[in-house]
Design an enzyme around this catalytic site. Sequence first.
Site, PDB file in Angstrom:
ATOM      1  N   GLU A  63      42.831  38.990  42.319  1.00 25.06           N
ATOM      2  CA  GLU A  63      42.635  39.711  41.055  1.00 25.06           C
ATOM      3  C   GLU A  63      43.845  40.558  40.678  1.00 25.06           C
ATOM      4  O   GLU A  63      44.102  40.804  39.503  1.00 25.06           O
ATOM      5  CB  GLU A  63      41.381  40.588  41.123  1.00 25.06           C
ATOM      6  N   PHE A  89      24.823  44.335  46.848  1.00 24.00           N
ATOM      7  CA  PHE A  89      25.919  43.466  47.281  1.00 24.00           C
ATOM      8  C   PHE A  89      27.015  43.424  46.211  1.00 24.00           C
ATOM      9  O   PHE A  89      26.732  43.220  45.039  1.00 24.00           O
ATOM     10  CB  PHE A  89      25.379  42.057  47.549  1.00 24.00           C
ATOM     11  N   GLN A  90      28.229  43.622  46.635  1.00 28.71           N
ATOM     12  CA  GLN A  90      29.397  43.638  45.744  1.00 28.71           C
ATOM     13  C   GLN A  90      29.262  44.687  44.639  1.00 28.71           C
ATOM     14  O   GLN A  90      29.735  44.495  43.529  1.00 28.71           O
ATOM     15  CB  GLN A  90      29.700  42.255  45.168  1.00 28.71           C
ATOM     16  N   LYS A 138      25.311  42.376  35.055  1.00 26.76           N
ATOM     17  CA  LYS A 138      24.908  40.980  34.913  1.00 26.76           C
ATOM     18  C   LYS A 138      23.720  40.831  33.967  1.00 26.76           C
ATOM     19  O   LYS A 138      23.637  39.844  33.231  1.00 26.76           O
ATOM     20  CB  LYS A 138      24.576  40.407  36.292  1.00 26.76           C
ATOM     21  N   MET A 184      65.715  48.525  49.586  1.00 32.07           N
ATOM     22  CA  MET A 184      65.815  49.875  49.048  1.00 32.07           C
ATOM     23  C   MET A 184      65.368  50.901  50.089  1.00 32.07           C
ATOM     24  O   MET A 184      65.968  51.974  50.208  1.00 32.07           O
ATOM     25  CB  MET A 184      64.969  50.001  47.772  1.00 32.07           C
TER      26      MET A 184
END
Lengths: 584, 187
Positions: free
Chosen positions: A52, A114-115, A164, A482
């Site tokens: 993502e 969940f999630q 949802k 760097m």
Amino acid sequence: MARQMTGAKMVVQALKDQGVDTVFGYPGGAVLPIYDEIFQQNDIKHILVRHEQGAVHAAEGYARSTGKVGVALVTSGPGATNAVTGLTDALLDSIPIVVLSGQVPTFMIGSDAFQEADTVGITRPCTKHNWLAKETDTLAETLHQAFHVARSGRPGPVLVDIPKDTQFASGTYTTRQETKTSHYEPQLKGDITEITALVELMEQAERPVFYTGGGVINSGPAASQLLRELVDTTGFPITSTLMGLGAYPGSGKNWIGMLGMHGLYEANMAMHDCDLMINIGARFDDRITGLISAFSPNSKKAHIDIDPSSINKVIRVDIPIVGDVGHVLEDILKVWKSRGRKTNKEAVAKWQAQIDQWRAIKCLDFKQEGKTIKPQHALVRLEELTKKYDRYITTEVGQHQMWAAQYLTFDDPNRWMTSGGLGTMGYGFPASIGVQLAHPDALVINVAGEASWLMNMQEMGTAVQFRLPVKQFILNNERLGMVRQWQELLHGERYSHSWSEALPDFVKLAEAFGAKGILCSDPDDLDDAIMEMITHDGPVIFDCLVEKHENCFPMIPSGKPHNEMLLGEAETQGVIQSGGAVLV
Amino acid sequence: MAALKIKKGASSHSAYNLRPTFSDVEEVHTLAVLVTNEPGVLARVIGLFSGRGYNIESLTVAEVDHTGHTSRITIVTKGKPQIIEQIKTQLGRIVPVHEVHDLTVEGPSVERELGLFKVAGEGDKRVEAMRLADIFRANVVDTTLESFVFELTGAPEKIDAFADLMRPLGLVEVARTGVAALARGAH
């Protein structure tokens, strides 16, 4: 059009109404209804990323290279938390993106489902605004408002969290035209009294300098055109931040190069010694100012910014102008012309001569000798061989990024995508994917370091699957260059964890993904290898083995003012005081 | 962005008040922030203060227009003038923020706070507490044979003074609302 539809369908409809043609995303349980709608239409192209974070950076690259709003779609929980880095990156660089995230059903929110994650809570400080869409009836309006907020005023990332059950339920669709946006309408026109005061100073200034930033590019191509007109008719020198490269052409006659920590000597000296500084769409970032108490001590400062909170945040200015860069530049030109196009020509010519003297130091000079490729040389050759192409450059973060800014030339806005404010390693590769999708026929090159590039290397799958011929130009020094440079200058050459062991064979890695890999280690082979990369019709990983211990100069050491730059290795001993070490 | 609407005290040359100097003296300012009453709006305001390291001395919030869903947040904050300006402009760019008023610079204003004080004691202390409450024009809103709950409204200094006096007389618990403030005059 039927006004009654499911929330999931509303999402797709709203995207179409907003003119979105590409969405970067990754499916999951909480966004399945939306993915079902995406499956059943052909107007919006969905690009399946591999992480993502990649989706959000790709949306940023798309947005930055087109001026449109980029869109990413992620699922709840880990999908949303993986998007956080991209959102923060877009916030710091003012990139307009809309991230849509799935959420567990409203009746399960708060139950540690969940999630489930508190996405709105987590992303509140890293978005310009965010929404939890609890009702299908207001979902469409929320989506249209999200686009409006993302692109209006100082652009930035927004997030709409969609449970949802909101996606499944039916409601009434509100069109873009019906959506109320009245309470968020940032001021575009600058105050004419302040503008006139600035013009008066411009007429008298003996040592003026334009200091421009990403705000010019965000304001649109018209703003860049107005800037060019203003710079070329006044004849004032112009420098730019990392984010603003391309607004004024790098080959233009008044261009004095990028300023800041790794900016050009002449640009920083001009900033330090000027008597009038005109900041257009930049924000006095700490990479620019160096030591604040010694920042441009003898100048009057004007600051044009659409965000009032940028003004007087770091540097106190004499003339604050709140407004959109394009609108303000138009008014400056109008007022300046109506007053007879006056400048202090003689003094400005003397000032230009002084700048030429600084320029004569040739702060970017380097010697390419022997059988090892210098990273600067690789970029000089890349510039030479690609400048005639319709070219877009993205970068990762580190030395290679600064060298790319120094050695590549940008003659147009929206051609340079880099993570400036947040400094996100792993930005460049997914960003190059977003750019390539927006400009399918263009040559898109990600100038990378091997360490940064590995942070989002999984996106090779995306590039290959969607046949995106992005060129990954990796300056491979087997170091976190760097970090290594700072350890050399500030930490007694104790190179704590700043080298890469067990690097992959990048050619085999490319081949494992079904792409092309090119290895180049000999300066004599470089041009041919670059041409092979350019002409190959498909994604390429170019593994350019470069000098391992090259430092990036010029450099304003932390805690030092603009006029105390380091120009090369000989001068670096003992220059940075211990106070500077805390300033990163 | 809800353009920063500052009624009085603003520079005639700009949209907002640019204070002439970067003084090093910390000032206390009372800000009135009008916001859309939507979920999370208070978190945005508070998150701005904690995220950027600004001070909150006191904070009150309630919906003041039920039909327009507008809430008024009153914040007392402390900082150097440059920080106060930053706070105001940063508040102004929060999307659901409509107006930011700096009551401290916009002209005279009234500030009031309500405090509830539970004082337990018997004998002389109880009598003395009652007498002082009379002087302060506090109301008794609950009483038992060994305790009072006083209600007192006034400027924050008055609430402080009353609490100091009650402490040796058996002060058990204090609840304060924080400051509510309005500009004086017709507008």
